[in-house]
Design a protein around this motif. Structure first.
Motif, mmCIF file in Angstrom:
data_model
loop_
_atom_site.group_PDB
_atom_site.id
_atom_site.type_symbol
_atom_site.label_atom_id
_atom_site.label_comp_id
_atom_site.label_asym_id
_atom_site.label_seq_id
_atom_site.Cartn_x
_atom_site.Cartn_y
_atom_site.Cartn_z
ATOM 1 N N PRO A 65 -45.669 -16.079 10.403
ATOM 2 C CA PRO A 65 -47.003 -15.779 10.893
ATOM 3 C C PRO A 65 -47.435 -16.872 11.853
ATOM 4 C CG PRO A 65 -47.161 -16.927 8.813
ATOM 5 C CD PRO A 65 -45.698 -16.845 9.149
ATOM 6 N N GLY A 66 -48.424 -16.577 12.670
ATOM 7 C CA GLY A 66 -48.866 -17.592 13.617
ATOM 8 C C GLY A 66 -49.412 -16.941 14.852
ATOM 9 N N CYS A 67 -48.722 -17.067 15.946
ATOM 10 C CA CYS A 67 -49.218 -16.428 17.163
ATOM 11 C C CYS A 67 -48.155 -16.465 18.229
ATOM 12 C CB CYS A 67 -50.507 -17.074 17.617
ATOM 13 S SG CYS A 67 -50.265 -18.644 18.432
ATOM 14 N N HIS A 68 -48.580 -16.301 19.474
ATOM 15 C CA HIS A 68 -47.659 -16.274 20.607
ATOM 16 C C HIS A 68 -47.204 -17.636 21.079
ATOM 17 C CE1 HIS A 68 -49.954 -12.510 21.833
ATOM 18 N NE2 HIS A 68 -48.741 -12.116 21.682
ATOM 19 N N GLU A 69 -47.922 -18.674 20.660
ATOM 20 C CA GLU A 69 -47.804 -19.898 21.440
ATOM 21 C C GLU A 69 -46.453 -20.596 21.310
ATOM 22 O OE1 GLU A 69 -51.054 -18.847 22.942
ATOM 23 O OE2 GLU A 69 -50.336 -20.790 23.582
ATOM 24 N N GLY A 70 -45.978 -20.704 20.093
ATOM 25 C CA GLY A 70 -44.751 -21.481 19.922
ATOM 26 C C GLY A 70 -45.025 -22.964 19.996
ATOM 27 N N CYS A 71 -46.087 -23.394 19.342
ATOM 28 C CA CYS A 71 -46.433 -24.809 19.345
ATOM 29 C C CYS A 71 -45.298 -25.640 18.742
ATOM 30 C CB CYS A 71 -47.694 -25.038 18.522
ATOM 31 S SG CYS A 71 -49.173 -24.484 19.363
ATOM 32 N N GLY A 72 -45.166 -26.835 19.241
ATOM 33 C CA GLY A 72 -44.184 -27.758 18.685
ATOM 34 C C GLY A 72 -44.737 -28.411 17.428
ATOM 35 N N VAL A 73 -43.965 -28.358 16.343
ATOM 36 C CA VAL A 73 -44.447 -28.926 15.075
ATOM 37 C C VAL A 73 -43.355 -29.771 14.419
ATOM 38 C CG1 VAL A 73 -46.084 -27.069 14.583
ATOM 39 C CG2 VAL A 73 -43.740 -26.877 13.751
ATOM 40 N N ASP B 286 -40.811 -41.533 4.663
ATOM 41 C CA ASP B 286 -41.491 -41.565 3.370
ATOM 42 C C ASP B 286 -40.813 -40.730 2.304
ATOM 43 O OD1 ASP B 286 -43.640 -43.147 3.188
ATOM 44 O OD2 ASP B 286 -45.039 -41.696 4.071
ATOM 45 N N GLY B 287 -39.516 -40.663 2.336
ATOM 46 C CA GLY B 287 -38.810 -39.847 1.349
ATOM 47 C C GLY B 287 -38.848 -38.356 1.628
ATOM 48 N N MET B 288 -39.379 -37.976 2.788
ATOM 49 C CA MET B 288 -39.399 -36.541 3.137
ATOM 50 C C MET B 288 -38.487 -36.315 4.349
ATOM 51 S SD MET B 288 -43.481 -35.665 2.832
ATOM 52 C CE MET B 288 -44.094 -37.169 3.542
ATOM 53 N N LEU B 289 -37.909 -35.130 4.390
ATOM 54 C CA LEU B 289 -37.105 -34.779 5.555
ATOM 55 C C LEU B 289 -38.029 -34.157 6.597
ATOM 56 C CD1 LEU B 289 -34.244 -34.498 6.805
ATOM 57 C CD2 LEU B 289 -34.170 -32.195 5.833
ATOM 58 N N VAL B 290 -37.987 -34.670 7.806
ATOM 59 C CA VAL B 290 -38.828 -34.139 8.876
ATOM 60 C C VAL B 290 -37.951 -33.374 9.858
ATOM 61 C CG1 VAL B 290 -40.561 -34.693 10.619
ATOM 62 C CG2 VAL B 290 -40.249 -36.206 8.654
ATOM 63 N N THR B 291 -38.346 -32.153 10.164
ATOM 64 C CA THR B 291 -37.591 -31.331 11.106
ATOM 65 C C THR B 291 -38.504 -30.888 12.236
ATOM 66 O OG1 THR B 291 -36.298 -30.475 9.249
ATOM 67 C CG2 THR B 291 -36.080 -29.315 11.341
ATOM 68 N N ARG B 292 -38.051 -31.071 13.439
ATOM 69 C CA ARG B 292 -38.842 -30.642 14.603
ATOM 70 C C ARG B 292 -38.534 -29.169 14.891
ATOM 71 N NH1 ARG B 292 -36.661 -33.724 19.273
ATOM 72 N NH2 ARG B 292 -35.053 -32.146 19.187
ATOM 73 N N THR B 293 -39.569 -28.380 15.033
ATOM 74 C CA THR B 293 -39.314 -26.969 15.350
ATOM 75 C C THR B 293 -40.453 -26.393 16.179
ATOM 76 O OG1 THR B 293 -38.659 -24.820 14.427
ATOM 77 C CG2 THR B 293 -40.296 -26.066 13.172
ATOM 78 N N SER B 294 -40.395 -25.099 16.379
ATOM 79 C CA SER B 294 -41.370 -24.416 17.225
ATOM 80 C C SER B 294 -41.820 -23.159 16.499
ATOM 81 C CB SER B 294 -40.681 -24.072 18.548
ATOM 82 O OG SER B 294 -41.276 -22.971 19.165
#
Ligand code: SF4
Ligand code: SF4
Ligand code: SF4
Lengths: 119, 790
Positions: free
Chosen positions: B60-68, B47-55
């Protein structure tokens, strides 16, 4: 046009509030405005026949959808699930055509089906 | 089985090597990869946006390291939005509110965007923008001077909780020739009591297996769903604690797993448990030993496992069996029949596991408590089996970042290693993370022995510090303090001389290496302002020291040894992920990598450096009776002790302060002291709350939403009443980590960090092993704030 809805298995809704914020972020909603808001019932102890509290509790969360929910129409167009359903941590919500979800509704208790005005 | 001889050794000669301190098994060796690959590309257009997979394993956040999946503008690179990654096995698309609200972090007007130096007094909130060169050069000159004048150990490096920068802070301390890296938490009462206990007596670290070791998750044919899980002193669906997604528990419940809740409050999980043991805070050890007694008395334990693999079962059994369940009921307030029912359900379920939490650590009894609970899963034969309690891996052989000890054993001389605060006094600190002992560090700081401080994303005075005022005052003493963070905090404002901006997880490169899989934090978004990653800041600062022969000579570091011999930060990550066989960029493209998880490693000779069957402990067995404890002069068996302050140990105080105070109950809105300035999250929890039972509230004439004072002999703070049955009549539950970024940041207010700071009521008082502190089990009273208080 098929009418879509969201089936909520609130037996497993833990009150994590992901759905609320997922919706606000997706639609960039102002503060204190929600497509879905999580309602809390309890905890309160269930009373026995003498009116004495037992050690069993009612403690439920229920995501309550509002009329501004459009079932994430923009996302649907791109083949994506509604943001709240997609991000729900308990995976207790299911999006789909109402007639299919009605079938699932019979599978287990403690569920409800949401069909928004726009559907 | 391999055995070591301990008797002949001096206490100071035990636990000195990295080999004895095995955090995750398999470090340094490339294991077989699991046959799975992330199906997506690491970057693509949508959709005209660059998508990057990261963790998300970074602040900020937490310990988990969720995949986003991060969506950004391909032209400007700026962040647009974030979604969960449905193909990431860890979180499978789900996200908690904190990542969902992330856009408000990324573009927050309060973000620190440039390096700054203080131009007024400490705490005056007068800062001037400077260049990175000036910031780093100042840090170099000051830390060099301090290290060479007073010794490297006079520099203390502070960090928050375990995320990607954990090892980076430690390694920077070591670069300064300091062994002292830690956070302000009394008794390091956050996982460390459990962690070091497991490393000493189990030879590694264990966690409940909810299939997270496999990328196939619940579909992995080798995995079995636990028949029963005990959630012990933990509220995982809300807290997403320590590398454990709380909703794995609800997933298992859907698959038929029974739930036992050990929890003083009526949390959602407790209310949905098959058995809820609503214990008095701080009496977990008695409860665990009581359950062990039932299991042993009724012969429900796994004889074969105990005989073959445990050391000291008879002694442990005798310790448990000498208890009477009536006594346990009296101590714990849990009815005896419930204790028996829970013990039976747990022992008769196979596999079964325990999701344990911070409540175990947050009592001065942390260490014996952890030992008693761990014995339950051990004697029932649930160790290292599918659906049981499994050893965490060094993912793909990568260990350094997780252990936080990358540098400690190789950059510091043995003499310098032993200058770590608490090294001699508290030998358990040699097992697990190589952190300094915070309570002793506080004393050193008060005595003026600490001359330099490096703060890296740690908001100590608003979050971890008990007797907050002591830490606050002590932090005024060092000659030089530098800090790195995303936002200005009360801690930085009150004490720092230089502050440097850190990239968010959406901007930075880094590595996520913990327990189950190895993945890259790939950044993807343009950086706001001049922020840099924690790693890059540290690498650049370290270059000055690596090029300084005079410094090296002065501290006795070989001239050819460089602490950070890498030209770019990506080269640092290459070095870290090397054992995996990937380069950092290959890892970015590949996505999370899982190794083939092997159960029952102790049978296969996979747990010990010598390759023999058994465990990496002195006796080669799981030590229910700890030979190391014996050697260090501690009771080798779990024992019961009352919390330092409570109805039994201090009846006089109990009369004045008749409520047991639980602290630290989480919400999904905040991670510790983070996120208070994020509108979507603050809206969920606008004010600090204290949970009060309706009966207690009525007795005190307190209504829902009233501001109340929570007070004891140490101090008081105010929070808003949340009147609820979630907490019992004898307890209250107060929140931690509150400060008010919207308030005046200058002294004396410092963002109002004292107003609601519950830690002012808590003591810096560690348990006998130096681990654990009574943070969730003290006393207080409550009363309504008067008009003029508000
Ligand atoms: S379906 Fe979309 S619009 Fe409706 S509540 Fe969920 S996120 Fe909001
Ligand atoms: S995201 Fe799911 S579990 Fe969380 S509150 Fe909403 S419906 Fe409940
Ligand atoms: S803040 Fe929430 S979504 Fe983000 S990594 Fe942690 S648990 Fe996952």
């Amino acid at each position: 046009m098929t009418r879509n809805g969201i089936l909520v298995d609130y037996q497993y809704c833990t009150g994590c509030y992901s759905c609320e914020v997922a919706c606000q972020a997706e639609h960039e909603l102002p503060l204190e405005q929600w497509g879905v808001k999580v309602m809390q019932n309890g905890p309160w102890p269930i009373k026995d026949e003498n009116g004495e509290p037992t050690d069993r509790y009612v403690y439920d969360f229920i995501p309550a959808f509002t009329k501004i929910c459009d079932l994430c129409a923009d996302r649907l167009e791109k083949g994506k699930k509604p943001s709240c359903v997609f991000h729900c941590q308990a995976k207790c919500m299911k999006f789909g055509p109402v007639d299919e979800l009605v079938g699932d509704l019979a599978d287990k208790p403690q569920q409800y089906l949401w069909v928004p005005p726009c559907a | 089985m391999g055995e070591q001889v301990l008797e002949s050794k001096n206490r100071d000669d035990i636990g000195t090597s990295k080999e004895e301190n095995q955090f995750n098994f398999g470090a340094g060796e490339r294991p077989e990869m699991q046959d799975w690959k992330h199906p997506g590309e690491w970057q693509y257009m949508e959709d005209g946006m660059l998508v990057t997979r990261t963790s998300v394993w970074s602040a900020p956040g937490c310990h988990e390291g969720c995949g986003v999946l991060v969506y950004s503008d391909p032209e400007t690179g700026r962040f647009i939005k974030v979604e969960g990654d449905p193909d990431d096995p860890y979180n499978r698309g789900a996200l908690c509110p904190r990542c969902l609200a992330f856009k408000q972090v990324e573009f927050h007007p309060d973000r620190i965007l440039h390096p700054m130096k203080r131009i007024g007094e400490r705490g005056e909130n007068k800062w001037q923008r400077i260049t990175w060169d000036e910031a780093l050069e100042t840090c170099y000159k000051e830390f060099r001077r301090i290290s060479m004048t007073y010794g490297g150990e006079s520099i203390h490096c502070l960090r928050g909780t375990a995320r990607d920068n954990q090892w980076q802070v430690g390694r920077l301390a070591n670069t300064f020739n300091s062994p002292n890296e830690y956070g302000f938490l009394s008794g390091t009462a956050c996982y460390l009591p459990r962690l070091s206990l497991m490393i000493m007596t189990y030879g590694g670290m264990l966690i409940a297996d909810f299939s997270q070791f496999s990328a196939l998750r619940y579909n992995d044919p080798e995995w079995q769903c636990p028949e029963c899980t005990i959630v012990w002193g933990c509220n995982p669906t809300i807290s997403n604690p320590d590398f454990f997604m709380g909703h794995w528990v609800t997933d298992a419940m859907k698959l038929g797993c029974k739930l036992i809740s050990v929890e003083p409050r009526v949390t959602w999980l407790a209310a949905h448990a098959d058995i809820h043991l609503m214990l008095r805070p701080g009496t977990d050890t008695a409860l665990a030993l009581g359950m062990a007694k039932v299991i042993i008395d009724e012969d429900l334990y796994d004889h074969d496992f105990v005989e073959r693999w445990c050391y000291g079962f008879d002694e442990f059994a005798a310790r448990a069996q000498e208890l009477s369940l009536d006594e346990v009921e009296k101590m714990t307030w849990v009815p005896k029949d419930k204790i028996i029912a829970a013990a039976r359900l747990f022992a008769n379920s196979h596999p079964a596991n325990i999701v344990w939490g911070l409540a175990v650590d947050m009592q001065s009894q942390g260490t014996p408590c952890a030992a008693a609970i761990a014995a339950l899963w051990t004697i029932t034969g649930n160790l290292d089996i599918p659906g049981g309690m499994c050893y965490t891996a060094a993912p793909m052989g990568v260990d350094q970042p997780s252990a936080g000890a990358w540098g400690y054993y190789d950059l510091l001389s043995e003499e310098q290693q032993k200058k770590r605060v608490g090294w001699h006094e508290y030998p358990m600190y040699r097992y697990g993370l190589t952190q300094a002992m915070p309570d002793m560090c506080l004393e050193e700081m008060e005595q003026g022995k600490v001359k330099g401080v490096w703060i890296q994303t740690s908001n100590g005075i608003a979050c971890m510090s008990c007797e907050t005022e002591r830490w606050y005052k002590a932090m005024k003493k060092p000659e030089f303090i530098a800090a790195c963070d995303i936002f200005m905090t009360p801690t930085i404002q009150s004490s720092a001389d230089i502050v440097m901006p850190v990239q968010t997880w959406a901007e930075k490169h880094s590595v996520r290496a913990h327990y189950y899989f190895l993945s890259a934090i790939t950044g993807g978004c343009a950086t706001e302002g001049e922020a840099k990653s924690d790693c890059e800041i540290n690498r650049e600062l370290a270059q000055y020291f690596d090029h300084d022969e005079e410094f090296k000579k002065a501290i006795g570091r070989p001239l050819d040894q460089n602490a950070w011999p890498w030209q770019t930060e990506d080269e640092v990550y290459d070095e870290i992920v090397k054992p995996s066989g990937f380069t950092f960029h290959e890892l970015m493209e590949n996505g999370p990598v899982y190794q083939k998880y092997i159960y029952k490693k102790y049978e296969k000779g996979l747990m010990r450096p010598d390759g023999k069957p058994g465990f990496n402990t002195p006796t080669g067995r799981v030590e229910l009776y700890s030979t190391l404890f014996q050697n260090f002069g501690y009771d080798p068996l779990p024992y019961i002790e009352e919390p330092g302050i409570g109805p039994v140990s201090t009846p006089d105080l109990y009369e004045k302060y008749p409520l047991i105070m639980i602290t630290g109950a989480r919400t999904t809105s905040f991670f510790h002291s983070e996120h208070r300035q994020i509108p979507y999250l603050r809206q969920l929890t606008p004010d600090p709350w204290v949970q009060i039972n309706p009966k207690t509230a009525a007795e005190h004439n307190i209504n829902e939403g009233d501001w109340v004072w929570i007070e004891n002999h140490r101090g008081r703070c105010r929070q808003r009443a949340r009147v609820t049955y979630e907490v019992g009549e004898h307890e209250i539950a107060a929140q931690h980590g509150w400060w008010f970024p919207e308030q005046d940041g200058a002294e004396p207010n410092l963002y109002g960090f004292r107003q609601s700071n519950i830690n002012q009521l808590l003591a810096n008082k560690p348990g006998a092993t130096g681990f654990g502190a009574d943070l969730k089990c003290t006393l207080c009273k409550i009363y309504r704030c008067s008009e003029e208080d508000l």
